[in-house]
Enzyme design. Sequence first.
Site, PDB file in Angstrom:
ATOM      1  CB  SER A   7      51.012 -80.449 -27.736  1.00 52.50           C
ATOM      2  OG  SER A   7      51.573 -79.224 -27.287  1.00 52.50           O
ATOM      3  CG  HIS A  31      46.993 -78.807 -28.565  1.00 51.21           C
ATOM      4  ND1 HIS A  31      45.660 -78.558 -28.294  1.00 51.21           N
ATOM      5  CD2 HIS A  31      47.671 -78.357 -27.488  1.00 51.21           C
ATOM      6  CE1 HIS A  31      45.542 -77.990 -27.108  1.00 51.21           C
ATOM      7  NE2 HIS A  31      46.754 -77.846 -26.598  1.00 51.21           N
ATOM      8  CG  ASP A  33      49.891 -75.987 -25.882  1.00 53.70           C
ATOM      9  OD1 ASP A  33      48.712 -75.920 -25.490  1.00 53.70           O
ATOM     10  OD2 ASP A  33      50.523 -77.052 -25.997  1.00 53.70           O
ATOM     11  CG  MET A  35      51.543 -71.038 -23.016  1.00 57.12           C
ATOM     12  SD  MET A  35      52.644 -71.988 -21.966  1.00 57.12           S
ATOM     13  CE  MET A  35      52.185 -73.664 -22.440  1.00 57.12           C
ATOM     14  CG  HIS A  64      45.206 -74.726 -24.924  1.00 59.16           C
ATOM     15  ND1 HIS A  64      45.912 -75.603 -24.127  1.00 59.16           N
ATOM     16  CD2 HIS A  64      44.391 -74.028 -24.089  1.00 59.16           C
ATOM     17  CE1 HIS A  64      45.549 -75.439 -22.866  1.00 59.16           C
ATOM     18  NE2 HIS A  64      44.634 -74.487 -22.818  1.00 59.16           N
ATOM     19  CG  MET A  66      46.911 -72.059 -21.855  1.00 53.87           C
ATOM     20  SD  MET A  66      48.269 -73.241 -21.853  1.00 53.87           S
ATOM     21  CE  MET A  66      48.522 -73.408 -23.619  1.00 53.87           C
ATOM     22  CG  MET A 134      43.814 -77.321 -19.016  1.00 52.81           C
ATOM     23  SD  MET A 134      44.697 -77.680 -20.545  1.00 52.81           S
ATOM     24  CE  MET A 134      46.348 -78.022 -19.924  1.00 52.81           C
ATOM     25  N   GLY A 139      50.733 -74.333 -18.644  1.00 51.45           N
ATOM     26  CA  GLY A 139      51.938 -73.505 -18.587  1.00 51.45           C
ATOM     27  C   GLY A 139      53.177 -74.196 -19.122  1.00 51.45           C
ATOM     28  CG  PHE A 140      55.797 -74.969 -17.606  1.00 51.34           C
ATOM     29  CD1 PHE A 140      56.854 -74.257 -18.161  1.00 51.34           C
ATOM     30  CD2 PHE A 140      55.073 -74.399 -16.569  1.00 51.34           C
ATOM     31  CE1 PHE A 140      57.184 -72.989 -17.681  1.00 51.34           C
ATOM     32  CE2 PHE A 140      55.394 -73.142 -16.085  1.00 51.34           C
ATOM     33  CZ  PHE A 140      56.453 -72.437 -16.639  1.00 51.34           C
ATOM     34  N   GLY A 141      54.912 -78.117 -20.769  1.00 54.30           N
ATOM     35  CA  GLY A 141      54.807 -79.509 -21.170  1.00 54.30           C
ATOM     36  C   GLY A 141      55.534 -80.388 -20.163  1.00 54.30           C
ATOM     37  N   GLY A 142      55.341 -81.682 -20.319  1.00 54.28           N
ATOM     38  CA  GLY A 142      56.122 -82.640 -19.541  1.00 54.28           C
ATOM     39  C   GLY A 142      55.718 -82.809 -18.092  1.00 54.28           C
ATOM     40  CG  ASP A 172      46.471 -79.962 -23.265  1.00 54.81           C
ATOM     41  OD1 ASP A 172      47.573 -80.541 -23.277  1.00 54.81           O
ATOM     42  OD2 ASP A 172      46.326 -78.761 -23.572  1.00 54.81           O
ATOM     43  N   GLY A 173      47.494 -82.788 -21.152  1.00 51.86           N
ATOM     44  CA  GLY A 173      48.462 -82.734 -20.056  1.00 51.86           C
ATOM     45  C   GLY A 173      48.808 -84.109 -19.532  1.00 51.86           C
ATOM     46  N   GLY A 194      52.180 -83.911 -26.007  1.00 50.89           N
ATOM     47  CA  GLY A 194      53.380 -83.196 -26.433  1.00 50.89           C
ATOM     48  C   GLY A 194      54.620 -84.029 -26.233  1.00 50.89           C
ATOM     49  CB  SER A 195      56.770 -84.568 -23.274  1.00 51.00           C
ATOM     50  OG  SER A 195      55.730 -84.877 -22.391  1.00 51.00           O
TER      51      SER A 195
END
Length: 226
Positions: A7, A31, A33, A35, A64, A66, A134, A139-142, A172-173, A194-195
Amino acid sequence: MVSIAPSILSADFAELARAIDTVAPETDLLHVDVMDGHFVPNLTIGPPVVAAIRRHCGVYLDCHLMMTNPGEYLEAFARAGADGCSVHVEIGGTDELVKAMRDLGLDVGLAVNPDTPLDAYEDYLDRVDLVLLMTVFPGFGGQQFMAEVLPKIARTSEEIRRRQLPVRLEVDGGIDVATAPRAAQAGAEVFVAGSAIFGADDPAAAAGAIRRAAGGDGPHHWARHG
Ligand code: DX5
Ligand code: ZN
């Protein structure tokens, strides 16, 4: 078959091309994202960035969305070079959105928040190519992986197998080497991270480690169908 979807949300946007190239050997699909600051309280990127990535390389782009109003932008994403788009089931209008994605030649994905139950999307399983479950609130990575989603992953996987549907199950997440095997055991086969990838010193090695943790062997880059 295990697929890895880095991501770019966690990449350095000022060095995006370099980040994508660094992880390319272990990228089956990328991926993206999107938003809108409305469906989720964050703003990221849109069709111009998708188009720029498309000019840069031929990777399969998994967008994706959102967004509260993705229908207004599907054509722009298709033109920009997206291969698949996922819209959230929570916004409603799913029948029309699925049809619009099909008509545009996009692979059709349905994204599902952690607290949305299987009965909200099981009727669509025979019309989509991918279900994006999800494992954090979007809304946010990490963020931390929500283990309470595991039973829903398992039930969704069972339903797909029972009905013998050609649907890929993506998570995802909070995916990393510790959580990917748990999601894989529940039936997930496409892993967004992602992270855990872009936060590592060696992103390609980190992606490879997640792949092996999930039971995958080597990379198999998704083919573009357009
Ligand atoms: C979250 C996004 C995710 C995010 C995952 O709203 O949909 O794709 O990039 O990031 P990590 O892997 O850091 O949880
Ligand atoms: Zn995502």
